[in-house]
Motif scaffolding. Structure first.
Motif, PDB file in Angstrom:
ATOM      1  N   ARG A  99      10.757   3.389 -58.199  1.00  7.88           N
ATOM      2  CA  ARG A  99      11.984   4.241 -57.719  1.00  7.88           C
ATOM      3  C   ARG A  99      13.354   3.540 -58.009  1.00  7.88           C
ATOM      4  N   ILE A 100      13.687   2.098 -57.846  1.00 10.32           N
ATOM      5  CA  ILE A 100      14.850   1.606 -58.225  1.00 10.32           C
ATOM      6  C   ILE A 100      14.958   1.834 -59.613  1.00 10.32           C
ATOM      7  N   LEU A 101      14.027   1.628 -60.593  1.00  6.07           N
ATOM      8  CA  LEU A 101      14.059   1.658 -62.012  1.00  6.07           C
ATOM      9  C   LEU A 101      14.514   3.210 -62.493  1.00  6.07           C
ATOM     10  N   THR A 102      14.030   4.143 -61.693  1.00  2.87           N
ATOM     11  CA  THR A 102      14.093   5.749 -61.985  1.00  2.87           C
ATOM     12  C   THR A 102      15.715   6.018 -61.626  1.00  2.87           C
ATOM     13  N   LEU A 103      15.992   5.674 -60.532  1.00 10.46           N
ATOM     14  CA  LEU A 103      17.378   5.765 -60.166  1.00 10.46           C
ATOM     15  C   LEU A 103      18.388   4.995 -60.707  1.00 10.46           C
ATOM     16  N   ASP A 134      21.310   6.811 -63.193  1.00  6.78           N
ATOM     17  CA  ASP A 134      23.112   6.608 -62.788  1.00  6.78           C
ATOM     18  C   ASP A 134      22.722   5.156 -62.505  1.00  6.78           C
ATOM     19  N   CYS A 135      23.338   4.222 -63.657  1.00  6.45           N
ATOM     20  CA  CYS A 135      23.222   2.865 -63.399  1.00  6.45           C
ATOM     21  C   CYS A 135      24.733   2.526 -62.769  1.00  6.45           C
ATOM     22  N   ARG A 136      25.484   3.386 -62.431  1.00  9.90           N
ATOM     23  CA  ARG A 136      26.821   2.961 -61.670  1.00  9.90           C
ATOM     24  C   ARG A 136      26.475   3.049 -60.189  1.00  9.90           C
ATOM     25  N   LEU A 137      25.372   3.412 -59.696  1.00 15.84           N
ATOM     26  CA  LEU A 137      25.152   3.365 -58.287  1.00 15.84           C
ATOM     27  C   LEU A 137      25.358   2.090 -57.744  1.00 15.84           C
ATOM     28  N   SER A 138      26.349   1.873 -56.585  1.00 15.00           N
ATOM     29  CA  SER A 138      26.469   0.589 -56.100  1.00 15.00           C
ATOM     30  C   SER A 138      25.115   0.107 -55.350  1.00 15.00           C
ATOM     31  N   ASN A 139      25.195  -1.145 -55.154  1.00 19.24           N
ATOM     32  CA  ASN A 139      23.917  -1.864 -54.476  1.00 19.24           C
ATOM     33  C   ASN A 139      23.708  -1.189 -53.287  1.00 19.24           C
ATOM     34  N   ALA A 140      24.831  -0.791 -52.372  1.00 22.07           N
ATOM     35  CA  ALA A 140      24.723  -0.258 -51.127  1.00 22.07           C
ATOM     36  C   ALA A 140      23.985   1.253 -51.229  1.00 22.07           C
ATOM     37  N   GLU A 141      24.384   2.086 -52.204  1.00 22.22           N
ATOM     38  CA  GLU A 141      23.677   3.285 -52.484  1.00 22.22           C
ATOM     39  C   GLU A 141      22.447   3.266 -52.769  1.00 22.22           C
ATOM     40  N   ALA A 143      19.065   4.474 -50.878  1.00 18.10           N
ATOM     41  CA  ALA A 143      18.114   5.536 -51.523  1.00 18.10           C
ATOM     42  C   ALA A 143      16.718   5.323 -51.411  1.00 18.10           C
ATOM     43  N   VAL A 144      16.413   3.809 -51.503  1.00 20.00           N
ATOM     44  CA  VAL A 144      15.084   3.168 -51.585  1.00 20.00           C
ATOM     45  C   VAL A 144      14.537   2.767 -50.299  1.00 20.00           C
ATOM     46  N   GLY A 145      15.409   2.826 -49.192  1.00 19.81           N
ATOM     47  CA  GLY A 145      15.236   2.160 -47.806  1.00 19.81           C
ATOM     48  C   GLY A 145      14.981   0.936 -47.663  1.00 19.81           C
ATOM     49  N   MET A 146      15.786   0.043 -48.231  1.00 21.31           N
ATOM     50  CA  MET A 146      15.735  -1.565 -48.256  1.00 21.31           C
ATOM     51  C   MET A 146      17.248  -1.988 -47.894  1.00 21.31           C
ATOM     52  N   LEU A 202      17.458  -5.495 -51.906  1.00 15.82           N
ATOM     53  CA  LEU A 202      17.531  -4.846 -52.983  1.00 15.82           C
ATOM     54  C   LEU A 202      18.207  -5.544 -54.162  1.00 15.82           C
ATOM     55  N   TRP A 203      19.230  -6.256 -54.176  1.00 18.50           N
ATOM     56  CA  TRP A 203      19.947  -7.060 -54.988  1.00 18.50           C
ATOM     57  C   TRP A 203      18.746  -8.143 -55.586  1.00 18.50           C
ATOM     58  N   ARG A 204      18.096  -8.804 -54.507  1.00 17.00           N
ATOM     59  CA  ARG A 204      17.073  -9.645 -55.097  1.00 17.00           C
ATOM     60  C   ARG A 204      15.961  -8.918 -56.015  1.00 17.00           C
ATOM     61  N   ARG A 205      15.609  -7.790 -55.500  1.00 16.40           N
ATOM     62  CA  ARG A 205      14.691  -7.041 -56.418  1.00 16.40           C
ATOM     63  C   ARG A 205      15.195  -6.674 -57.712  1.00 16.40           C
ATOM     64  N   VAL A 206      16.322  -5.954 -57.744  1.00 22.05           N
ATOM     65  CA  VAL A 206      16.882  -5.838 -59.250  1.00 22.05           C
ATOM     66  C   VAL A 206      17.135  -7.020 -60.116  1.00 22.05           C
ATOM     67  N   ARG A 207      17.660  -8.251 -59.444  1.00 21.83           N
ATOM     68  CA  ARG A 207      17.582  -9.314 -60.162  1.00 21.83           C
ATOM     69  C   ARG A 207      16.474  -9.974 -60.631  1.00 21.83           C
ATOM     70  N   SER A 208      15.389  -9.621 -60.003  1.00 18.66           N
ATOM     71  CA  SER A 208      14.019 -10.053 -60.484  1.00 18.66           C
ATOM     72  C   SER A 208      13.362  -9.085 -61.794  1.00 18.66           C
ATOM     73  N   LEU A 209      13.985  -7.750 -61.607  1.00 15.83           N
ATOM     74  CA  LEU A 209      13.340  -6.950 -62.597  1.00 15.83           C
ATOM     75  C   LEU A 209      14.450  -7.270 -63.952  1.00 15.83           C
ATOM     76  N   GLU A 210      15.777  -7.898 -63.720  1.00 19.37           N
ATOM     77  CA  GLU A 210      16.296  -8.045 -64.815  1.00 19.37           C
ATOM     78  C   GLU A 210      15.942  -9.414 -65.519  1.00 19.37           C
ATOM     79  N   GLU A 211      15.681 -10.450 -64.615  1.00 18.99           N
ATOM     80  CA  GLU A 211      15.104 -11.630 -65.058  1.00 18.99           C
ATOM     81  C   GLU A 211      13.705 -11.437 -65.790  1.00 18.99           C
ATOM     82  N   ALA A 212      12.993 -10.605 -65.488  1.00 14.39           N
ATOM     83  CA  ALA A 212      11.501 -10.252 -65.963  1.00 14.39           C
ATOM     84  C   ALA A 212      11.822  -9.810 -67.513  1.00 14.39           C
TER      85      ALA A 212
END
Length: 153
Positions: A10-14, A18-25, A29-32, A37-47
């Protein structure tokens, strides 16, 4: 590499929409929480799952009205000739994408130009001057049906 669960998808799809979504938005949207969320996105970037962020540009609005798929056949497949071809293609702005594939053609290029005249110059002054190129077949794109679809599992 982290396992991709439904929330990650869901994070990846969003972000692909629109990659301009703020961290808060995005967190809302994903209920976190924003920090989780920031840690999860960072993990996806690092991987390397998220490679980069960018904008989608409309080629026609940039004056690039001509689009073609060029199927390239190499005369020879020696290492140096192939490297030189790849390097030359990577340096050309007209070449939006380049794929080495199986089948009749060795490479497939998606090329954007201002018009047919500019495309003809690309062929004559660049592509056909590459020593490894034996021939090329062009398919003119009449209409784009789908481009930049989101990557999903």
């Amino acid at each position: 590499m982290p396992q991709i669960d439904d929330r990650d998808q869901r994070i990846l799809t969003l972000l692909q929409q629109d990659c301009r979504l703020s961290n808060a938005e995005l967190a809302e949207a994903v209920g976190m929480s924003a920090s989780a969320l920031w840690r999860r996105v960072r993990s996806l970037e690092e991987a390397g799952i998220i490679e980069r962020y960018g904008a989608t540009v409309n080629p026609a609005r940039m004056g690039l009205e001509f689009e073609a798929i060029v199927h390239v056949h190499l005369a020879r497949h020696d290492r140096e000739g192939t490297r030189a071809f790849i390097s030359a293609v990577q340096g050309r702005g007209e070449v939006q994408e380049c794929y080495a594939t199986t089948g009749q053609s060795d490479y497939h290029l998606r090329v954007l130009c201002r018009d047919l005249e500019a495309f003809n110059r690309f062929l004559e002054e660049f592509l056909f001057r590459q020593p490894a190129v034996a021939s090329a077949q062009t398919n003119v794109v009449l209409r784009t049906i789908k481009r930049n679809g989101p990557v999903t599992r």
